[in-house]
Enzyme design. Structure first.
Site, PDB file in Angstrom:
ATOM      1  N   ASN A 218       0.856  -1.193   0.000  1.00 57.55           N
ATOM      2  CA  ASN A 218       0.000   0.000   0.000  1.00 57.55           C
ATOM      3  C   ASN A 218       0.894   1.247   0.000  1.00 57.55           C
ATOM      4  OD1 ASN A 218      -2.769   1.156   0.319  1.00 57.55           O
ATOM      5  ND2 ASN A 218      -1.936   1.921   2.254  1.00 57.55           N
ATOM      6  N   ASN A 270       0.193   5.851   3.663  1.00 57.16           N
ATOM      7  CA  ASN A 270       0.698   4.730   2.872  1.00 57.16           C
ATOM      8  C   ASN A 270       1.518   3.808   3.773  1.00 57.16           C
ATOM      9  OD1 ASN A 270       0.121   6.202   0.159  1.00 57.16           O
ATOM     10  ND2 ASN A 270       1.409   7.616   1.296  1.00 57.16           N
ATOM     11  N   THR A 271       1.517   2.545   3.464  1.00 57.31           N
ATOM     12  CA  THR A 271       2.267   1.589   4.279  1.00 57.31           C
ATOM     13  C   THR A 271       2.372   0.261   3.550  1.00 57.31           C
ATOM     14  OG1 THR A 271       1.770   2.494   6.478  1.00 57.31           O
ATOM     15  CG2 THR A 271       2.164   0.151   6.361  1.00 57.31           C
ATOM     16  N   THR A 272       3.523  -0.382   3.653  1.00 59.82           N
ATOM     17  CA  THR A 272       3.689  -1.762   3.216  1.00 59.82           C
ATOM     18  C   THR A 272       4.016  -2.609   4.444  1.00 59.82           C
ATOM     19  OG1 THR A 272       4.407  -1.184   0.975  1.00 59.82           O
ATOM     20  CG2 THR A 272       5.091  -3.334   1.823  1.00 59.82           C
ATOM     21  N   GLY A 311       4.566   3.919   6.314  1.00 59.05           N
ATOM     22  CA  GLY A 311       4.785   3.367   7.653  1.00 59.05           C
ATOM     23  C   GLY A 311       5.163   1.910   7.579  1.00 59.05           C
TER      24      GLY A 311
END
Length: 349
Positions: A218, A270-272, A311
């Site tokens: 994401n 946003n974050t993965t 994040g």
């Protein structure tokens, strides 16, 4: 090995409908999904599964179709030593323990952290509410911001986390737009150019050593193939092409929004999230370095990565079942890094 429970669709997925953030006034007005009755936990099978051979590791997913949003639980009943690698400037994390019986990934941003509490409560119930020190069940959780493409406040909660745990099965990881990746997107240099991703996984065995990597992509960045091609995100519809973000950033330097037509700029939130599970016995230091090495390698498949608006969190877990032979832990890290890239690409299929 990947198996499917349906036909995967080809070509470019549709961009999220009405790509704009909901305003507080819309929430106050009770947009669909915010009013009673509460959402109902449902199965979240995705487009198929990635099979893996790591005894004692179970995976479950559940979703709220009303969001849509969901959560993914990696459950190790015997527990697993864990190293957590945290990157970026917008992290949503709970627990972060060095030993976990489960890791819960969820949508819903900070509100989705409640899903991990639901996993914890379900595990407590399974232990007949015993709370002796050696009976405690540890659960860590991390979340992505998935409100960008939907105008409601539906988020994973304790009930959804418990449902995902109850759905957990050994040897199969659901992939696609499911679980925590239900409303994940990539390439949000401007949200009008974002594209849906999801959660992906990959598994490889190297002799007795096994490595499973699963990731919910994401990011603000785009997904990049091994030949350098942007395969998901930052899609310029007027030209019918995906661009590397560096091209857009170059055009934006020193210019106003009116000059570039870039709109409000990059979308926040946003974050993965990534879980790496191996059966290899490693020291705490080696496990931590494995997590850092693999997490660092993932910038090859996501560009840019670990920005101030991401994040990113990686959980590296080991079931401590086999000894590493023939290579040092750094060599295992090199191999696991390729598995991680496969997982990234799988999330964008």
């Amino acid at each position: 090995m990947t198996t499917t429970n349906g036909q995967a669709t080809g070509g470019r997925p549709a961009t999220p409908s009405e790509p704009r953030p909901a305003t507080p006034s819309e929430f106050a007005a009770g947009v669909p999904g915010n009013a009673a009755p509460p959402p109902v936990p449902r199965d979240s099978p995705g487009r198929g599964v990635v099979e893996f051979d790591l005894p004692g590791v179970l995976v479950g997913t559940a979703e709220y179709a009303e969001g849509p949003t969901g959560c993914t639980v990696v459950h190790v009943p015997a527990g697993a030593r864990t190293a957590v690698d945290i990157r970026g400037g917008a992290v949503g994390l709970s627990g972060g323990y060095e030993f976990n019986h489960a890791v819960c990934l969820a949508g819903g941003s900070v509100y989705g952290l409640a899903a991990a509490a639901g996993v914890s409560a379900e595990l407590l119930a399974r232990r007949d509410n015993r709370t002796r020190w050696d009976e405690l069940q540890t659960v860590s959780g991390a979340v992505i911001y998935d409100f960008s493409c939907r105008d409601n406040a539906v988020h994973p909660d304790a009930a959804l986390g418990a449902a995902a745990l109850r759905a957990a099965r050994e040897g199969a990881f659901p992939v696609g737009r499911c679980g925590a990746g239900r409303s994940a997107t990539a390439g949000k240099i401007d949200f009008s150019r974002a594209e849906f991703t999801g959660q992906g996984a990959a598994f490889r065995a190297f002799g007795e050593a096994g490595v499973l990597v699963a990731t919910v992509t994401n990011p603000i960045g785009v997904v990049v193939d091994r030949d350098g091609t942007v395969v998901r995100g930052n899609y310029h519809a007027a030209e019918g092409v995906r661009r590397h973000p560096s091209a857009d950033y170059t055009a934006m330097i020193g210019a106003t929004d009116a000059d570039t037509g870039a709109g409000p700029g990059a979308v926040t939130g946003n974050t993965t999230l990534t879980v790496l599970v191996t059966n290899v016995r490693l020291t705490d230091r080696e496990l931590g370095q494995l997590g850092r090495q693999v997490h660092s390698s993932m910038h090859r498949g996501i560009q840019p990565f670990h920005t101030e608006m991401d994040g990113d969190v990686l959980f590296a877990m080991t079931t401590d079942q086999v000894d590493l032979a023939g290579v040092r832990p750094s060599g295992l890290g090199a191999l696991a890094s390729e598995v991680a890239w496969d997982a990234i690409l799988n999330s964008a299929e």
